[in-house]
Design a protein around this motif. Structure first.
Motif, PDB file in Angstrom:
ATOM      1  N   ILE A 116       1.505-110.219 -33.414  1.00  0.00           N
ATOM      2  CA  ILE A 116       0.757-109.288 -34.252  1.00  0.00           C
ATOM      3  C   ILE A 116      -0.475-108.774 -33.514  1.00  0.00           C
ATOM      4  O   ILE A 116      -0.773-107.573 -33.538  1.00  0.00           O
ATOM      5  N   ALA A 117      -1.176-109.668 -32.832  1.00  0.00           N
ATOM      6  CA  ALA A 117      -2.366-109.267 -32.084  1.00  0.00           C
ATOM      7  C   ALA A 117      -2.009-108.252 -31.001  1.00  0.00           C
ATOM      8  O   ALA A 117      -2.668-107.212 -30.863  1.00  0.00           O
ATOM      9  N   LEU A 118      -0.968-108.528 -30.249  1.00  0.00           N
ATOM     10  CA  LEU A 118      -0.569-107.630 -29.167  1.00  0.00           C
ATOM     11  C   LEU A 118      -0.145-106.260 -29.694  1.00  0.00           C
ATOM     12  O   LEU A 118      -0.509-105.226 -29.125  1.00  0.00           O
ATOM     13  N   ARG A 119       0.626-106.269 -30.773  1.00  0.00           N
ATOM     14  CA  ARG A 119       1.047-104.991 -31.352  1.00  0.00           C
ATOM     15  C   ARG A 119      -0.162-104.213 -31.873  1.00  0.00           C
ATOM     16  O   ARG A 119      -0.262-103.000 -31.696  1.00  0.00           O
ATOM     17  N   GLY A 120      -1.120-104.895 -32.506  1.00  0.00           N
ATOM     18  CA  GLY A 120      -2.323-104.232 -33.002  1.00  0.00           C
ATOM     19  C   GLY A 120      -3.219-103.727 -31.889  1.00  0.00           C
ATOM     20  O   GLY A 120      -4.053-102.840 -32.098  1.00  0.00           O
ATOM     21  N   GLU A 121      -3.051-104.300 -30.707  1.00  0.00           N
ATOM     22  CA  GLU A 121      -3.817-103.871 -29.529  1.00  0.00           C
ATOM     23  C   GLU A 121      -3.100-102.759 -28.764  1.00  0.00           C
ATOM     24  O   GLU A 121      -3.493-102.397 -27.660  1.00  0.00           O
ATOM     25  N   GLY A 122      -2.013-102.248 -29.351  1.00  0.00           N
ATOM     26  CA  GLY A 122      -1.333-101.093 -28.782  1.00  0.00           C
ATOM     27  C   GLY A 122      -0.099-101.368 -27.950  1.00  0.00           C
ATOM     28  O   GLY A 122       0.512-100.449 -27.402  1.00  0.00           O
ATOM     29  N   LYS A 123       0.314-102.616 -27.838  1.00  0.00           N
ATOM     30  CA  LYS A 123       1.509-102.945 -27.051  1.00  0.00           C
ATOM     31  C   LYS A 123       2.771-102.584 -27.840  1.00  0.00           C
ATOM     32  O   LYS A 123       2.834-102.743 -29.055  1.00  0.00           O
ATOM     33  N   LYS A 124       3.759-102.112 -27.134  1.00  0.00           N
ATOM     34  CA  LYS A 124       5.064-101.826 -27.731  1.00  0.00           C
ATOM     35  C   LYS A 124       5.891-103.111 -27.737  1.00  0.00           C
ATOM     36  O   LYS A 124       5.589-104.070 -27.020  1.00  0.00           O
ATOM     37  N   ASN A 125       6.959-103.116 -28.531  1.00  0.00           N
ATOM     38  CA  ASN A 125       7.799-104.314 -28.636  1.00  0.00           C
ATOM     39  C   ASN A 125       8.274-104.807 -27.276  1.00  0.00           C
ATOM     40  O   ASN A 125       8.284-106.008 -27.012  1.00  0.00           O
ATOM     41  N   LYS A 126       8.668-103.885 -26.396  1.00  0.00           N
ATOM     42  CA  LYS A 126       9.167-104.269 -25.083  1.00  0.00           C
ATOM     43  C   LYS A 126       8.104-105.043 -24.298  1.00  0.00           C
ATOM     44  O   LYS A 126       8.395-106.058 -23.657  1.00  0.00           O
ATOM     45  N   GLU A 127       6.858-104.587 -24.372  1.00  0.00           N
ATOM     46  CA  GLU A 127       5.761-105.265 -23.678  1.00  0.00           C
ATOM     47  C   GLU A 127       5.490-106.634 -24.307  1.00  0.00           C
ATOM     48  O   GLU A 127       5.225-107.606 -23.594  1.00  0.00           O
ATOM     49  N   VAL A 128       5.555-106.698 -25.633  1.00  0.00           N
ATOM     50  CA  VAL A 128       5.327-107.965 -26.336  1.00  0.00           C
ATOM     51  C   VAL A 128       6.397-108.977 -25.955  1.00  0.00           C
ATOM     52  O   VAL A 128       6.109-110.157 -25.741  1.00  0.00           O
ATOM     53  N   VAL A 129       7.635-108.528 -25.824  1.00  0.00           N
ATOM     54  CA  VAL A 129       8.739-109.397 -25.398  1.00  0.00           C
ATOM     55  C   VAL A 129       8.447-109.970 -24.020  1.00  0.00           C
ATOM     56  O   VAL A 129       8.614-111.172 -23.786  1.00  0.00           O
ATOM     57  N   GLU A 130       7.979-109.131 -23.116  1.00  0.00           N
ATOM     58  CA  GLU A 130       7.687-109.584 -21.756  1.00  0.00           C
ATOM     59  C   GLU A 130       6.537-110.592 -21.729  1.00  0.00           C
ATOM     60  O   GLU A 130       6.581-111.574 -20.986  1.00  0.00           O
ATOM     61  N   ILE A 131       5.535-110.372 -22.553  1.00  0.00           N
ATOM     62  CA  ILE A 131       4.362-111.253 -22.576  1.00  0.00           C
ATOM     63  C   ILE A 131       4.665-112.584 -23.249  1.00  0.00           C
ATOM     64  O   ILE A 131       4.299-113.645 -22.745  1.00  0.00           O
ATOM     65  N   THR A 132       5.349-112.519 -24.393  1.00  0.00           N
ATOM     66  CA  THR A 132       5.568-113.739 -25.185  1.00  0.00           C
ATOM     67  C   THR A 132       6.820-114.504 -24.809  1.00  0.00           C
ATOM     68  O   THR A 132       6.919-115.699 -25.071  1.00  0.00           O
ATOM     69  N   GLY A 133       7.801-113.817 -24.249  1.00  0.00           N
ATOM     70  CA  GLY A 133       9.065-114.472 -23.944  1.00  0.00           C
ATOM     71  C   GLY A 133      10.012-114.516 -25.136  1.00  0.00           C
ATOM     72  O   GLY A 133      11.115-115.044 -25.037  1.00  0.00           O
ATOM     73  N   PHE A 134       9.594-113.957 -26.269  1.00  0.00           N
ATOM     74  CA  PHE A 134      10.489-113.864 -27.419  1.00  0.00           C
ATOM     75  C   PHE A 134      11.596-112.867 -27.120  1.00  0.00           C
ATOM     76  O   PHE A 134      11.449-111.983 -26.273  1.00  0.00           O
ATOM     77  N   SER A 135      12.686-112.952 -27.865  1.00  0.00           N
ATOM     78  CA  SER A 135      13.785-112.007 -27.672  1.00  0.00           C
ATOM     79  C   SER A 135      13.394-110.643 -28.238  1.00  0.00           C
ATOM     80  O   SER A 135      12.514-110.535 -29.094  1.00  0.00           O
ATOM     81  N   ASN A 136      14.100-109.620 -27.778  1.00  0.00           N
ATOM     82  CA  ASN A 136      13.809-108.273 -28.261  1.00  0.00           C
ATOM     83  C   ASN A 136      14.238-108.064 -29.703  1.00  0.00           C
ATOM     84  O   ASN A 136      13.903-107.062 -30.313  1.00  0.00           O
ATOM     85  N   LYS A 137      14.960-109.023 -30.265  1.00  0.00           N
ATOM     86  CA  LYS A 137      15.321-108.968 -31.683  1.00  0.00           C
ATOM     87  C   LYS A 137      14.311-109.727 -32.546  1.00  0.00           C
ATOM     88  O   LYS A 137      14.095-109.386 -33.706  1.00  0.00           O
ATOM     89  N   TYR A 138      13.708-110.764 -31.978  1.00  0.00           N
ATOM     90  CA  TYR A 138      12.797-111.597 -32.767  1.00  0.00           C
ATOM     91  C   TYR A 138      11.432-110.938 -32.976  1.00  0.00           C
ATOM     92  O   TYR A 138      10.843-111.069 -34.045  1.00  0.00           O
ATOM     93  N   VAL A 139      10.934-110.202 -31.994  1.00  0.00           N
ATOM     94  CA  VAL A 139       9.620-109.552 -32.130  1.00  0.00           C
ATOM     95  C   VAL A 139       9.597-108.614 -33.335  1.00  0.00           C
ATOM     96  O   VAL A 139       8.698-108.711 -34.176  1.00  0.00           O
ATOM     97  N   PRO A 140      10.573-107.708 -33.493  1.00  0.00           N
ATOM     98  CA  PRO A 140      10.548-106.847 -34.683  1.00  0.00           C
ATOM     99  C   PRO A 140      10.668-107.631 -35.993  1.00  0.00           C
ATOM    100  O   PRO A 140      10.119-107.226 -37.018  1.00  0.00           O
ATOM    101  N   GLN A 141      11.373-108.765 -35.958  1.00  0.00           N
ATOM    102  CA  GLN A 141      11.487-109.591 -37.167  1.00  0.00           C
ATOM    103  C   GLN A 141      10.123-110.139 -37.565  1.00  0.00           C
ATOM    104  O   GLN A 141       9.779-110.166 -38.742  1.00  0.00           O
ATOM    105  N   ILE A 142       9.350-110.591 -36.578  1.00  0.00           N
ATOM    106  CA  ILE A 142       8.013-111.116 -36.854  1.00  0.00           C
ATOM    107  C   ILE A 142       7.129-110.005 -37.410  1.00  0.00           C
ATOM    108  O   ILE A 142       6.420-110.205 -38.404  1.00  0.00           O
ATOM    109  N   VAL A 143       7.187-108.845 -36.790  1.00  0.00           N
ATOM    110  CA  VAL A 143       6.372-107.714 -37.247  1.00  0.00           C
ATOM    111  C   VAL A 143       6.770-107.319 -38.665  1.00  0.00           C
ATOM    112  O   VAL A 143       5.916-107.105 -39.529  1.00  0.00           O
ATOM    113  N   SER A 144       8.054-107.236 -38.923  1.00  0.00           N
ATOM    114  CA  SER A 144       8.542-106.884 -40.256  1.00  0.00           C
ATOM    115  C   SER A 144       8.093-107.910 -41.293  1.00  0.00           C
ATOM    116  O   SER A 144       7.655-107.563 -42.395  1.00  0.00           O
TER     117      SER A 144
END
Length: 119
Positions: free
Chosen positions: A34-62
């Protein structure tokens, strides 16, 4: 294509505050999304930083957009690992094993687990 939710800078700041206050890694990492997305990062960047899957990041945001910080701050695990024990009780529990260890007795994890559930 999934809908991109907008997380505000204020929400990112609040997420960072919660991150500092928690000692639960699972909660910390969800808040980091949530912090990264609020700081302007896109899901792809958040995936790279956190190591979460590209499916899990949108689930957390949702989940955050629907239920807010309350949902992210819940550990959600059940069983022995989520049991909350005061520092004093923890020390009391481990004291019996310190005595055994000092006497050279072997202690198994199974023994400790069984004792913990009856503690």
């Amino acid at each position: 294509m999934t809908k991109e939710f907008k997380i505000t800078k204020e929400q990112a700041i609040e997420a960072r505050k919660y991150m500092k206050a928690t000692n639960v890694k699972r909660i910390y990492r969800r808040l980091e999304v949530i912090a990264l997305r609020g700081e302007g990062k896109k899901n792809k960047e958040v995936v790279e930083i956190t190591g979460f899957s590209n499916k899990y990041v949108p689930q957390i945001v949702s989940m955050f957009m629907k239920e807010g910080f309350d949902k992210l701050l819940k550990d959600g695990r059940v069983g022995g690992n989520s049991r909350k024990v005061s520092k004093e009780d923890e020390e009391k529990f481990f004291e019996q094993y310190k005595e055994k260890a000092n006497k050279g007795q072997l202690i198994t994890a199974r023994e400790m687990r069984v004792d913990f559930h009856t503690f």
